[in-house]
Design an enzyme around this catalytic site. Structure first.
Site, short mmCIF file in Angstrom:
data_model
loop_
_atom_site.label_atom_id
_atom_site.label_comp_id
_atom_site.label_asym_id
_atom_site.label_seq_id
_atom_site.Cartn_x
_atom_site.Cartn_y
_atom_site.Cartn_z
N ARG A 216 4.91 -54.96 118.98
CA ARG A 216 3.50 -55.34 119.06
C ARG A 216 2.65 -54.25 118.41
NH1 ARG A 216 4.98 -59.69 119.66
NH2 ARG A 216 4.59 -61.19 121.34
N ASP B 146 6.04 -54.88 111.21
CA ASP B 146 5.98 -56.35 111.23
C ASP B 146 4.79 -56.80 112.05
OD1 ASP B 146 7.10 -58.98 110.65
OD2 ASP B 146 7.52 -59.09 112.80
N GLU C 67 -3.97 -57.50 113.90
CA GLU C 67 -3.38 -58.56 113.08
C GLU C 67 -3.96 -59.95 113.33
OE1 GLU C 67 0.75 -58.33 114.56
OE2 GLU C 67 0.50 -60.37 115.30
N HIS D 202 4.27 -60.39 110.95
CA HIS D 202 4.82 -60.92 112.20
C HIS D 202 5.85 -62.01 111.91
CE1 HIS D 202 3.74 -60.83 116.68
NE2 HIS D 202 4.96 -61.31 116.55
P1 NAI Z 1 12.81 -57.69 126.90
O1 NAI Z 1 11.90 -58.02 128.04
O2 NAI Z 1 14.20 -58.21 126.91
O3 NAI Z 1 12.88 -56.11 126.72
C1 NAI Z 1 11.77 -55.26 126.81
C2 NAI Z 1 12.27 -53.92 127.32
O4 NAI Z 1 11.17 -53.03 127.34
C3 NAI Z 1 12.83 -53.99 128.74
O5 NAI Z 1 14.10 -53.37 128.81
C4 NAI Z 1 11.80 -53.25 129.56
O6 NAI Z 1 12.37 -52.56 130.69
C5 NAI Z 1 11.27 -52.26 128.54
N1 NAI Z 1 10.01 -51.68 128.94
C6 NAI Z 1 9.02 -52.21 129.72
N2 NAI Z 1 8.05 -51.31 129.89
C7 NAI Z 1 8.42 -50.19 129.22
C8 NAI Z 1 7.82 -48.92 129.03
N3 NAI Z 1 6.65 -48.60 129.61
N4 NAI Z 1 8.48 -48.02 128.29
C9 NAI Z 1 9.68 -48.32 127.72
N5 NAI Z 1 10.30 -49.50 127.86
C10 NAI Z 1 9.66 -50.43 128.61
O7 NAI Z 1 12.03 -58.16 125.60
P2 NAI Z 1 12.64 -58.45 124.16
O8 NAI Z 1 13.01 -59.88 124.06
O9 NAI Z 1 13.64 -57.41 123.84
O10 NAI Z 1 11.34 -58.24 123.25
C11 NAI Z 1 10.77 -56.96 123.08
C12 NAI Z 1 9.42 -57.10 122.42
O11 NAI Z 1 9.60 -57.61 121.09
C13 NAI Z 1 8.50 -58.15 123.10
O12 NAI Z 1 7.75 -57.56 124.11
C14 NAI Z 1 7.61 -58.59 121.95
O13 NAI Z 1 6.44 -57.81 122.00
C15 NAI Z 1 8.40 -58.25 120.70
N6 NAI Z 1 8.75 -59.43 119.89
C16 NAI Z 1 8.38 -59.44 118.58
C17 NAI Z 1 8.68 -60.51 117.78
C18 NAI Z 1 8.33 -60.55 116.32
O14 NAI Z 1 8.42 -61.61 115.69
N7 NAI Z 1 7.94 -59.45 115.72
C19 NAI Z 1 9.39 -61.67 118.33
C20 NAI Z 1 9.79 -61.52 119.72
C21 NAI Z 1 9.46 -60.43 120.46
#
Ligand code: NAI
Length: 344
Positions: free
Chosen positions: A234, A258, A263, A295
């Site tokens: 993000r 990305d 954005e 994105h």
């Molecule tokens: P997820 O929920 O499986 O993993 C997120 C991880 O971040 C978790 O392990 C969580 O414990 C950790 N986390 C939470 N707060 C934290 C903090 N303060 N410091 C460090 N780590 C922390 O989510 P997933 O599926 O891995 O997605 C991650 C991110 O990717 C999403 O939040 C989204 O913003 C982004 N995303 C981007 C996309 C794109 O097209 N560019 C598409 C899908 C997701």
């Protein structure tokens, strides 16, 4: 069920039409984004289906509730564009927690390789029959240390890919994933240590109050000179002005973005015939060591199909039973997935 679908793009429709027909969910597609000015379009619908740059703030939630809209179905994982605290108890918010972690992780590696092996430069040069190699020297990934912030679904797939390249991994997560740290090639470390020792840093955590501007002037000061920053998570995770200063001072060797803090009014649209008002973005894009995609990391056929299927199943499941395993809940002061009335 009738669902108002906001911020529609041509690539959204085929899979939503397919699964909508299968489950008898009718979508009305609007190109406009959802916000205070457009919320009225949801009049007469059971729910709205929104994406990352639609605005679901208090004013929008109030309008939707007043019109009898029951559900906000996010067709994405991140929900930082929803005021979850305000939504709690008023409207149900469903999301797609995972659709293809591979899509995002693979795009992250594609950006990294493009950047450090100058593929973006080579593509343009050879099309102009310029076969010079001057300025094209890259570096091996093998043996380098990558810092991964956020070891959820996407972060862990990215770690697997990096391990395939023979890289060492320093990981940081507020909630470490059991069994990931092998005490050798993959180690959880405090954030400071990750900043000090990583050649490459990749962001895979959500945008929250904790993580906003996790990359800022202070954290960049701790990084190795020449660090490569990857952000496919993000935009708000990075203080863009600090990044720009880091690139100008040569502290940051390259950045692959990305996502971008500002954005929402720019990405996903064609501004090729316009003068971009955002000087920071324009400056970033002008840098030879910055790669920006808009994105796009999620955009694979597999992900689009999974997104549509899960969104449609979320909606039908919710209206059939009043519950949904992918409902977001704010009961304990932070948004979490909610199943059978319990938060996870
Ligand atoms: P997820 O929920 O499986 O993993 C997120 C991880 O971040 C978790 O392990 C969580 O414990 C950790 N986390 C939470 N707060 C934290 C903090 N303060 N410091 C460090 N780590 C922390 O989510 P997933 O599926 O891995 O997605 C991650 C991110 O990717 C999403 O939040 C989204 O913003 C982004 N995303 C981007 C996309 C794109 O097209 N560019 C598409 C899908 C997701």
């Amino acid at each position: 069920m009738k669902i108002a679908f906001f911020d529609t793009k041509p690539y959204d429709k085929p899979s939503f039409e397919k699964f909508g027909a299968q489950y008898n969910v009718k979508f009305k597609y609007f190109e406009t984004k959802l916000n205070e000015d457009t919320a009225e379009l949801a009049h007469g619908f059971d729910g709205v289906c929104v994406f990352v740059n639609d605005t679901v703030n208090a004013a929008v939630i109030d309008r939707l509730c007043a019109m009898g809209v029951k559900v906000v179905a996010l067709r994405c994982a991140g929900f930082n564009n929803v005021d979850m605290k305000y939504a709690f108890g008023k409207i149900h918010v469903l999301r797609v927690p995972a659709y293809s972690p591979y899509a995002v992780a693979e795009h992250t590696m594609a950006m990294l390789l493009t950047s450090i092996r100058r593929i973006h430069k080579a593509y343009i040069r050879t099309r102009d029959f310029n076969f010079s190699l001057n300025g094209m020297t890259g570096f091996d990934l093998h043996g380098k240390t990558v810092g991964v912030i956020g070891t959820g679904r996407i972060g862990r797939v990215f770690i697997d890919i990096c391990r395939g390249f023979g890289m060492k991994v320093l990981a940081y997560d507020k909630f470490p994933y059991e069994g990931l740290d092998n005490g050798d090639t993959i180690r959880y470390v405090p954030l400071e240590e990750l900043f000090y020792n990583s050649d490459i840093i990749s962001l895979h955590c959500p945008l929250t109050d904790d993580t906003k501007h996790i990359i800022n002037e202070n954290s960049l000061a701790k990084c190795k000179r020449g660090v490569v920053l990857l952000n496919t998570s993000r935009g708000g995770l990075v203080d863009t002005e600090a990044l720009l200063a880091g690139i100008k001072s040569r502290k940051v060797g390259a950045a692959c973005l990305d996502v971008y803090e500002e954005e929402s009014d720019i990405f996903f649209e064609d501004y090729s015939g316009h003068i971009i008002e955002d000087d920071t973005l324009a400056r970033l894009i002008s840098m030879p060591n910055v790669i920006v995609s808009s994105h796009q990391a999620f955009l694979t056929e597999e992900a689009l199909s999974n997104i549509a299927q899960t969104t449609v199943e979320n909606i039908t499941g919710f209206f059939a039973t009043g519950q949904c395993a992918n409902e977001l809940c704010y009961r304990h002061g932070a948004a979490a997935d909610c199943k059978d009335g319990k938060c996870f």
